[in-house]
Write a protein that holds these residues in place. Sequence first.
Motif, PDB file in Angstrom:
ATOM      1  N   ALA A 123     -20.640  10.505  10.553  1.00 22.09           N
ATOM      2  CA  ALA A 123     -20.535  11.302  11.774  1.00 22.09           C
ATOM      3  C   ALA A 123     -21.822  11.215  12.594  1.00 22.09           C
ATOM      4  O   ALA A 123     -21.780  11.021  13.823  1.00 22.09           O
ATOM      5  CB  ALA A 123     -20.228  12.756  11.417  1.00 22.09           C
ATOM      6  N   TRP A 124     -22.975  11.343  11.929  1.00 26.76           N
ATOM      7  CA  TRP A 124     -24.245  11.293  12.655  1.00 26.76           C
ATOM      8  C   TRP A 124     -24.519   9.907  13.213  1.00 26.76           C
ATOM      9  O   TRP A 124     -24.900   9.750  14.389  1.00 26.76           O
ATOM     10  CB  TRP A 124     -25.388  11.712  11.724  1.00 26.76           C
ATOM     11  N   SER A 152     -23.290   2.575  11.337  1.00 28.48           N
ATOM     12  CA  SER A 152     -22.245   3.558  11.653  1.00 28.48           C
ATOM     13  C   SER A 152     -20.866   3.045  11.258  1.00 28.48           C
ATOM     14  O   SER A 152     -20.064   3.792  10.667  1.00 28.48           O
ATOM     15  CB  SER A 152     -22.285   3.901  13.141  1.00 28.48           C
ATOM     16  N   THR A 207     -22.126   9.052  16.112  1.00 24.55           N
ATOM     17  CA  THR A 207     -22.450   9.870  17.281  1.00 24.55           C
ATOM     18  C   THR A 207     -23.708   9.369  17.978  1.00 24.55           C
ATOM     19  O   THR A 207     -23.751   9.235  19.215  1.00 24.55           O
ATOM     20  CB  THR A 207     -22.630  11.341  16.867  1.00 24.55           C
ATOM     21  N   PHE A 247     -15.932  11.670  13.673  1.00 29.05           N
ATOM     22  CA  PHE A 247     -17.064  11.728  14.614  1.00 29.05           C
ATOM     23  C   PHE A 247     -16.732  12.316  15.983  1.00 29.05           C
ATOM     24  O   PHE A 247     -17.654  12.537  16.781  1.00 29.05           O
ATOM     25  CB  PHE A 247     -17.658  10.323  14.820  1.00 29.05           C
ATOM     26  N   PRO A 274     -18.345  15.939  16.670  1.00 33.41           N
ATOM     27  CA  PRO A 274     -19.810  15.854  16.709  1.00 33.41           C
ATOM     28  C   PRO A 274     -20.362  15.280  18.011  1.00 33.41           C
ATOM     29  O   PRO A 274     -21.445  15.674  18.448  1.00 33.41           O
ATOM     30  CB  PRO A 274     -20.125  14.946  15.509  1.00 33.41           C
ATOM     31  N   ILE A 275     -19.638  14.349  18.646  1.00 32.23           N
ATOM     32  CA  ILE A 275     -20.101  13.820  19.936  1.00 32.23           C
ATOM     33  C   ILE A 275     -20.190  14.935  20.964  1.00 32.23           C
ATOM     34  O   ILE A 275     -21.209  15.108  21.650  1.00 32.23           O
ATOM     35  CB  ILE A 275     -19.162  12.704  20.427  1.00 32.23           C
ATOM     36  N   ALA A 298     -14.361  10.234  25.054  1.00 28.55           N
ATOM     37  CA  ALA A 298     -14.208  11.110  23.894  1.00 28.55           C
ATOM     38  C   ALA A 298     -13.007  12.027  24.068  1.00 28.55           C
ATOM     39  O   ALA A 298     -12.290  12.323  23.096  1.00 28.55           O
ATOM     40  CB  ALA A 298     -15.485  11.929  23.684  1.00 28.55           C
ATOM     41  N   PHE A 318     -24.583  19.836  14.347  1.00 22.85           N
ATOM     42  CA  PHE A 318     -24.595  18.795  15.380  1.00 22.85           C
ATOM     43  C   PHE A 318     -25.072  19.360  16.727  1.00 22.85           C
ATOM     44  O   PHE A 318     -25.774  18.675  17.476  1.00 22.85           O
ATOM     45  CB  PHE A 318     -23.205  18.171  15.510  1.00 22.85           C
ATOM     46  N   SER A 378     -23.860   7.520  21.643  1.00 22.66           N
ATOM     47  CA  SER A 378     -24.694   8.168  22.665  1.00 22.66           C
ATOM     48  C   SER A 378     -25.703   7.194  23.248  1.00 22.66           C
ATOM     49  O   SER A 378     -25.867   7.102  24.477  1.00 22.66           O
ATOM     50  CB  SER A 378     -25.415   9.374  22.064  1.00 22.66           C
TER      51      SER A 378
END
Length: 443
Positions: free
Chosen positions: A326-327, A286, A330, A88, A91-92, A37, A258, A334
């Motif tokens: 974004a959600w 996504s 992320t 994104f 947000p990570i 990231a 987030f 993850s």
Amino acid sequence: MDILPIQKTFPAAIAPTPIAPTQCSNLVGFDALRAFAALGVVLLHACVPYLQHPMPGLAWSVTDIRSEAANGFTSSAIDCLFWGIEVFIMPIFLLLAGYFAYQTMSRRGSEQLIKTRAKRLLIPLAFASCVVLPIGLYTWVLAWVAEGTVAAVKLKSLKFDGEIDRDLWGLSHLWFMLYLFLYIVATGITVEIWRRYRDWFPSYLHSLCRSIGNRSLHVCAILFLTASATLLVAPEVVWGFQHAFAPVPSKWLYSGSFFAGGLWIAATDPSFHWLRKRRGVLGIASWMFLATAVTLGRWHLEFSNLATGSDWPASVALAIITVAAAWLMTLWLSTASLSLNRLPVSVQYLAAASFWVYLVHHPLLGLTHLDLKLMMPEVNPAAKTAISFAVSVTVSLLTYEAFVRKTRLGERLGMAWEFPGKEVPSTIPMRTPSETSERRRAA
């Protein structure tokens, strides 16, 4: 002061069983995610001079845009790459920060959370504000003088007019560290207030908390709607840049959703069990939402006035799709990272250096972009993006190795690190990747 477990500071419905070591011991994938990231942030900034649709409010060292006819598909590809990462990438970091913040509170209490994060965030922020930001400022002004945008006297006066003055002053890429620390403080204070004075609150508030805590869907909806509404009112949170020394309310609220999501995941599903079972669906969704968000966002930047909200249906769609992208991205990244059981030493090294790369890459990129424009004017923008990215990352890692990894500076900044299996000849306490990870979880 006695520190109570966080599970005793909230109603039982929203404070599940404390995180067991076996539930979250295999988190080396998060080190890899954080490392890559950080590289994503560098790549994002490497694209800036070559954008077809520049980011509103972002002042950069040079503008090196060539016509679409001259570059064919390249310009659009760089544009899509930039805006895709922009949706994104932060947000990570925020979700991971919230996840580990909950772990710290559940084990050591909110007071220790604030103390450890103050040391980890404020010292590097102070260093970067005193060293990196001034270097970046003069790099930008030097580039503008070289391009003829401003007079050479501005190197001395630093007085500008119009858009330059409006967009120049602020924490630049360091905004994340200030916002994150304030989220930590707000979280810690909220927990302490509830712990100390929960009996003073009316019974209906306790019932409301238990009701929300028993319905994860409600929490997800609140976070999603908060981010979407914020983006609808202030689309420049994502589709622009808000530059200031103090937190901008809209950016604070959007980013905070987030961070709160990371807290909630750590509290309800610390092993990401529910999300892991749906990783395939998350991946497909996504990428679909991200492609849609980038397409709609670029269309808005070209044809619509987002600042005035003149096209409400499209603005609503853009806000909802951007937040969904974004959600989903992320959560997918993850959960995908958690499939990693071991990391190569090279990735461990990159993870250890990632914070330093994040701090210092900005002026390095600005200077590289200026050099490429002056010395290689006809080179394809994609090649310039790759060169500037490679130069910035390489120099950042070289400076980390020379000035940070085994030095007093690195220890003060919390970035000292030693290769696994090697004896440490220095008196400075170094940390192997596993030790770093354990210490981070314990913290």
